[in-house]
Design a protein around this motif. Structure first.
Motif, PDB file in Angstrom:
ATOM      1  N   ILE A  76       0.843  -1.206   0.000  1.00 45.06           N
ATOM      2  CA  ILE A  76       0.000   0.000   0.000  1.00 45.06           C
ATOM      3  C   ILE A  76       0.872   1.248   0.000  1.00 45.06           C
ATOM      4  CG2 ILE A  76      -1.701   1.297   1.344  1.00 45.06           C
ATOM      5  CD1 ILE A  76      -2.744  -1.447   2.333  1.00 45.06           C
ATOM      6  N   PHE A  77       1.914   1.253   0.797  1.00 39.81           N
ATOM      7  CA  PHE A  77       2.828   2.395   0.830  1.00 39.81           C
ATOM      8  C   PHE A  77       3.633   2.490  -0.474  1.00 39.81           C
ATOM      9  CE2 PHE A  77       1.731   2.321   5.258  1.00 39.81           C
ATOM     10  CZ  PHE A  77       1.847   3.650   5.660  1.00 39.81           C
ATOM     11  N   ASN A  78       3.950   1.330  -1.071  1.00 41.10           N
ATOM     12  CA  ASN A  78       4.604   1.354  -2.386  1.00 41.10           C
ATOM     13  C   ASN A  78       3.743   2.097  -3.396  1.00 41.10           C
ATOM     14  OD1 ASN A  78       6.783  -0.193  -1.511  1.00 41.10           O
ATOM     15  ND2 ASN A  78       5.960  -2.119  -2.308  1.00 41.10           N
ATOM     16  N   ALA A  79       2.431   1.830  -3.346  1.00 45.19           N
ATOM     17  CA  ALA A  79       1.509   2.489  -4.277  1.00 45.19           C
ATOM     18  C   ALA A  79       1.536   4.001  -4.072  1.00 45.19           C
ATOM     19  CB  ALA A  79       0.098   1.951  -4.082  1.00 45.19           C
ATOM     20  N   ALA A  80       1.528   4.423  -2.824  1.00 45.19           N
ATOM     21  CA  ALA A  80       1.545   5.860  -2.535  1.00 45.19           C
ATOM     22  C   ALA A  80       2.847   6.497  -3.016  1.00 45.19           C
ATOM     23  CB  ALA A  80       1.352   6.085  -1.040  1.00 45.19           C
ATOM     24  N   ARG A  81       3.962   5.844  -2.767  1.00 46.37           N
ATOM     25  CA  ARG A  81       5.261   6.399  -3.162  1.00 46.37           C
ATOM     26  C   ARG A  81       5.425   6.427  -4.684  1.00 46.37           C
ATOM     27  NH1 ARG A  81       6.830   3.101   1.428  1.00 46.37           N
ATOM     28  NH2 ARG A  81       7.309   4.473   3.197  1.00 46.37           N
ATOM     29  N   SER A  82       4.701   5.555  -5.378  1.00 45.91           N
ATOM     30  CA  SER A  82       4.798   5.492  -6.839  1.00 45.91           C
ATOM     31  C   SER A  82       3.642   6.198  -7.533  1.00 45.91           C
ATOM     32  CB  SER A  82       4.842   4.023  -7.290  1.00 45.91           C
ATOM     33  OG  SER A  82       5.945   3.352  -6.722  1.00 45.91           O
ATOM     34  N   ALA A  83       2.794   6.873  -6.766  1.00 39.64           N
ATOM     35  CA  ALA A  83       1.663   7.589  -7.356  1.00 39.64           C
ATOM     36  C   ALA A  83       2.165   8.694  -8.272  1.00 39.64           C
ATOM     37  CB  ALA A  83       0.782   8.175  -6.258  1.00 39.64           C
ATOM     38  N   PHE A  84       1.386   8.996  -9.293  1.00 38.64           N
ATOM     39  CA  PHE A  84       1.728  10.069 -10.225  1.00 38.64           C
ATOM     40  C   PHE A  84       1.221  11.400  -9.670  1.00 38.64           C
ATOM     41  CE2 PHE A  84       1.698   6.993 -14.104  1.00 38.64           C
ATOM     42  CZ  PHE A  84       2.954   6.536 -13.752  1.00 38.64           C
ATOM     43  N   LEU A  85       1.810  11.795  -8.570  1.00 38.83           N
ATOM     44  CA  LEU A  85       1.444  13.024  -7.874  1.00 38.83           C
ATOM     45  C   LEU A  85       2.655  13.923  -7.728  1.00 38.83           C
ATOM     46  CD1 LEU A  85      -0.732  11.696  -4.879  1.00 38.83           C
ATOM     47  CD2 LEU A  85      -1.537  13.202  -6.712  1.00 38.83           C
ATOM     48  N   PRO A  86       2.449  15.239  -7.631  1.00 39.14           N
ATOM     49  CA  PRO A  86       3.554  16.129  -7.240  1.00 39.14           C
ATOM     50  C   PRO A  86       4.107  15.702  -5.883  1.00 39.14           C
ATOM     51  CG  PRO A  86       1.671  17.394  -8.019  1.00 39.14           C
ATOM     52  CD  PRO A  86       1.194  15.982  -7.888  1.00 39.14           C
ATOM     53  N   GLU A  87       5.373  15.963  -5.656  1.00 38.72           N
ATOM     54  CA  GLU A  87       6.022  15.457  -4.451  1.00 38.72           C
ATOM     55  C   GLU A  87       5.329  15.926  -3.170  1.00 38.72           C
ATOM     56  OE1 GLU A  87       8.352  13.152  -4.050  1.00 38.72           O
ATOM     57  OE2 GLU A  87       8.131  12.873  -6.214  1.00 38.72           O
ATOM     58  N   ALA A  88       4.879  17.160  -3.131  1.00 37.61           N
ATOM     59  CA  ALA A  88       4.225  17.668  -1.919  1.00 37.61           C
ATOM     60  C   ALA A  88       2.930  16.899  -1.644  1.00 37.61           C
ATOM     61  CB  ALA A  88       3.931  19.166  -2.051  1.00 37.61           C
ATOM     62  N   GLU A  89       2.143  16.648  -2.686  1.00 35.53           N
ATOM     63  CA  GLU A  89       0.902  15.899  -2.513  1.00 35.53           C
ATOM     64  C   GLU A  89       1.190  14.444  -2.153  1.00 35.53           C
ATOM     65  OE1 GLU A  89      -2.068  16.412  -5.579  1.00 35.53           O
ATOM     66  OE2 GLU A  89      -1.267  18.390  -6.088  1.00 35.53           O
ATOM     67  N   LYS A  90       2.261  13.912  -2.701  1.00 37.65           N
ATOM     68  CA  LYS A  90       2.639  12.543  -2.373  1.00 37.65           C
ATOM     69  C   LYS A  90       3.030  12.430  -0.903  1.00 37.65           C
ATOM     70  CE  LYS A  90       4.981  10.548  -5.576  1.00 37.65           C
ATOM     71  NZ  LYS A  90       6.054   9.984  -6.440  1.00 37.65           N
ATOM     72  N   ARG A  91       3.772  13.414  -0.408  1.00 36.01           N
ATOM     73  CA  ARG A  91       4.139  13.400   1.012  1.00 36.01           C
ATOM     74  C   ARG A  91       2.904  13.470   1.888  1.00 36.01           C
ATOM     75  NH1 ARG A  91       8.340  16.854  -0.753  1.00 36.01           N
ATOM     76  NH2 ARG A  91       7.160  18.686  -0.102  1.00 36.01           N
ATOM     77  N   ASP A  92       1.941  14.305   1.511  1.00 32.37           N
ATOM     78  CA  ASP A  92       0.697  14.403   2.285  1.00 32.37           C
ATOM     79  C   ASP A  92      -0.043  13.067   2.297  1.00 32.37           C
ATOM     80  OD1 ASP A  92       1.211  17.057   2.787  1.00 32.37           O
ATOM     81  OD2 ASP A  92      -0.123  17.817   1.214  1.00 32.37           O
ATOM     82  N   LEU A  93      -0.075  12.390   1.150  1.00 30.87           N
ATOM     83  CA  LEU A  93      -0.742  11.094   1.073  1.00 30.87           C
ATOM     84  C   LEU A  93      -0.054  10.073   1.956  1.00 30.87           C
ATOM     85  CD1 LEU A  93      -2.742   9.087  -0.207  1.00 30.87           C
ATOM     86  CD2 LEU A  93      -1.138   8.850  -2.133  1.00 30.87           C
ATOM     87  N   ILE A  94       1.263  10.045   1.930  1.00 35.70           N
ATOM     88  CA  ILE A  94       2.005   9.088   2.753  1.00 35.70           C
ATOM     89  C   ILE A  94       1.796   9.382   4.232  1.00 35.70           C
ATOM     90  CG2 ILE A  94       4.335   8.308   3.361  1.00 35.70           C
ATOM     91  CD1 ILE A  94       5.068   8.764   0.379  1.00 35.70           C
ATOM     92  N   GLU A  95       1.792  10.649   4.591  1.00 39.77           N
ATOM     93  CA  GLU A  95       1.537  11.005   5.994  1.00 39.77           C
ATOM     94  C   GLU A  95       0.142  10.576   6.429  1.00 39.77           C
ATOM     95  OE1 GLU A  95       2.267  15.140   6.529  1.00 39.77           O
ATOM     96  OE2 GLU A  95       4.421  15.001   6.075  1.00 39.77           O
ATOM     97  N   GLN A  96      -0.828  10.725   5.543  1.00 42.13           N
ATOM     98  CA  GLN A  96      -2.192  10.297   5.855  1.00 42.13           C
ATOM     99  C   GLN A  96      -2.240   8.789   6.091  1.00 42.13           C
ATOM    100  OE1 GLN A  96      -5.027  11.488   2.874  1.00 42.13           O
ATOM    101  NE2 GLN A  96      -6.771  10.518   3.903  1.00 42.13           N
ATOM    102  N   LEU A  97      -1.538   8.044   5.255  1.00 35.22           N
ATOM    103  CA  LEU A  97      -1.498   6.581   5.413  1.00 35.22           C
ATOM    104  C   LEU A  97      -0.757   6.179   6.674  1.00 35.22           C
ATOM    105  CD1 LEU A  97      -0.789   5.464   1.732  1.00 35.22           C
ATOM    106  CD2 LEU A  97      -2.914   5.156   3.004  1.00 35.22           C
TER     107      LEU A  97
END
Length: 303
Positions: A275-296
């Motif tokens: 699940i975290f692999n998916a978040a880290r590999s998401a096609f998101l800007p880095e700031a949004e990706k960090r927010d997603l990972i923090e949420q998870l």
């Protein structure tokens, strides 16, 4: 397993002929489907997803008519607008975050330039990447390769369905000629150990789906303990589990995770890491990706 009988990839793709003609050219219907997809994902506790589709296959104007539909006035550009609006409303109403990936199709290389153009136009408006799907053919058509190379130059994210039904060579071409960051399925990379180790070292992400791999004949139910995903997990490869066409296969993320645990033999830590692999590999800007990972991390009490 619920849903269809196991078959092969061409047979499964042929099933789309059953329902696609009822959707093609209907802008309001396409918007509604995108909206209800957000509802479905929210009900399944998904916080972020990337849906993919072909603008040309849903259009009935300025495009070859694939489904025998009558010509109309919905262009591929209009399709993207309809999907974007449905996702916008759905995200607002159901509290999820969504973006989309536009698909090229193997048998329509003449569409790839337009897909690239739409990706560029909507790059900051909900479209986050480009894919190629359909019956796998190797080598990839030069028009597909050209579009993907230009996408890389323009900073458009890239994934490709490769190595599901043909050979490891499809993975090699996707990686070496199309500069992909993610692979849809990619299981046949295991036919070539040198390539497998190289892709692992490059940290290319594998978008795996256990349930679709059963229905497309990649893996028989009695052999799921030898599924390629098990090797991916054991080797700490960058992979995640996805629902591939849940409307066709009648599956949810819980079904994927249950199958991974009960039949493949992945443990809870391996599933959580996917699940975290998916978040880290998401096609998101880095700031949004960090927010997603923090949420998870909050959700999973991780640190």
């Amino acid at each position: 397993m619920k849903g269809l009988e196991p078959a092969n990839l061409p047979q499964i793709l042929d099933r789309f002929k059953t329902f696609m003609p009822t959707v093609v050219g209907d802008g309001e219907g396409i918007e509604r489907i995108a909206y209800e997809l957000c509802q479905f994902q929210a009900e399944n506790k998904v916080v972020y997803f990337e849906t993919r589709y072909s603008p040309q296959l849903l259009a009935n104007c300025n495009v070859a008519l694939e489904w025998g539909q009558k010509p109309g006035n919905l262009t591929p550009h209009d399709v993207v607008l309809s999907v974007n609006e449905g996702l916008r409303k759905g995200c607002e109403d159901f509290g999820v975050k969504a973006n989309s990936i536009l698909c090229c199709f193997q048998h329509r290389p003449e569409w790839s330039a337009e897909v690239l153009s739409l990706c560029r136009e909507f790059q900051d408006r909900g479209v986050v990447g480009m894919d190629i799907a359909g019956y796998e053919t190797v080598p990839f058509d030069p028009l597909h390769i050209q579009a993907f190379q230009e996408a890389a130059r323009c900073g458009i994210h890239r994934t490709a369905h490769a190595g599901e039904s043909s050979s490891a060579e499809a993975v090699r071409e996707a990686v070496d000629k199309m500069n992909v960051e993610r692979l849809g399925h990619g299981y046949l990379v295991l036919q070539d150990e040198e390539l497998y180790q190289r892709v692992k070292k490059m940290n290319i992400h594998f978008e795996a789906s256990l349930i679709s791999s059963y229905y497309t004949g990649v893996c028989k139910l009695e052999n799921f303990d030898n599924h390629p995903v098990k090797r991916f997990a054991e080797d700490d490869v960058n992979f995640s589990l996805s629902t591939d066409d849940p409307g066709v296969f009648l599956c949810t993320f819980d079904d994927e995770f249950d199958l991974a645990f009960d039949k493949v033999g992945l443990n809870e830590a391996q599933i959580t890491k996917s699940i975290f692999n998916a978040a880290r590999s998401a096609f998101l800007p880095e700031a949004e990706k960090r927010d997603l990972i923090e949420q998870l991390m909050k959700e999973y009490n991780a640190s």
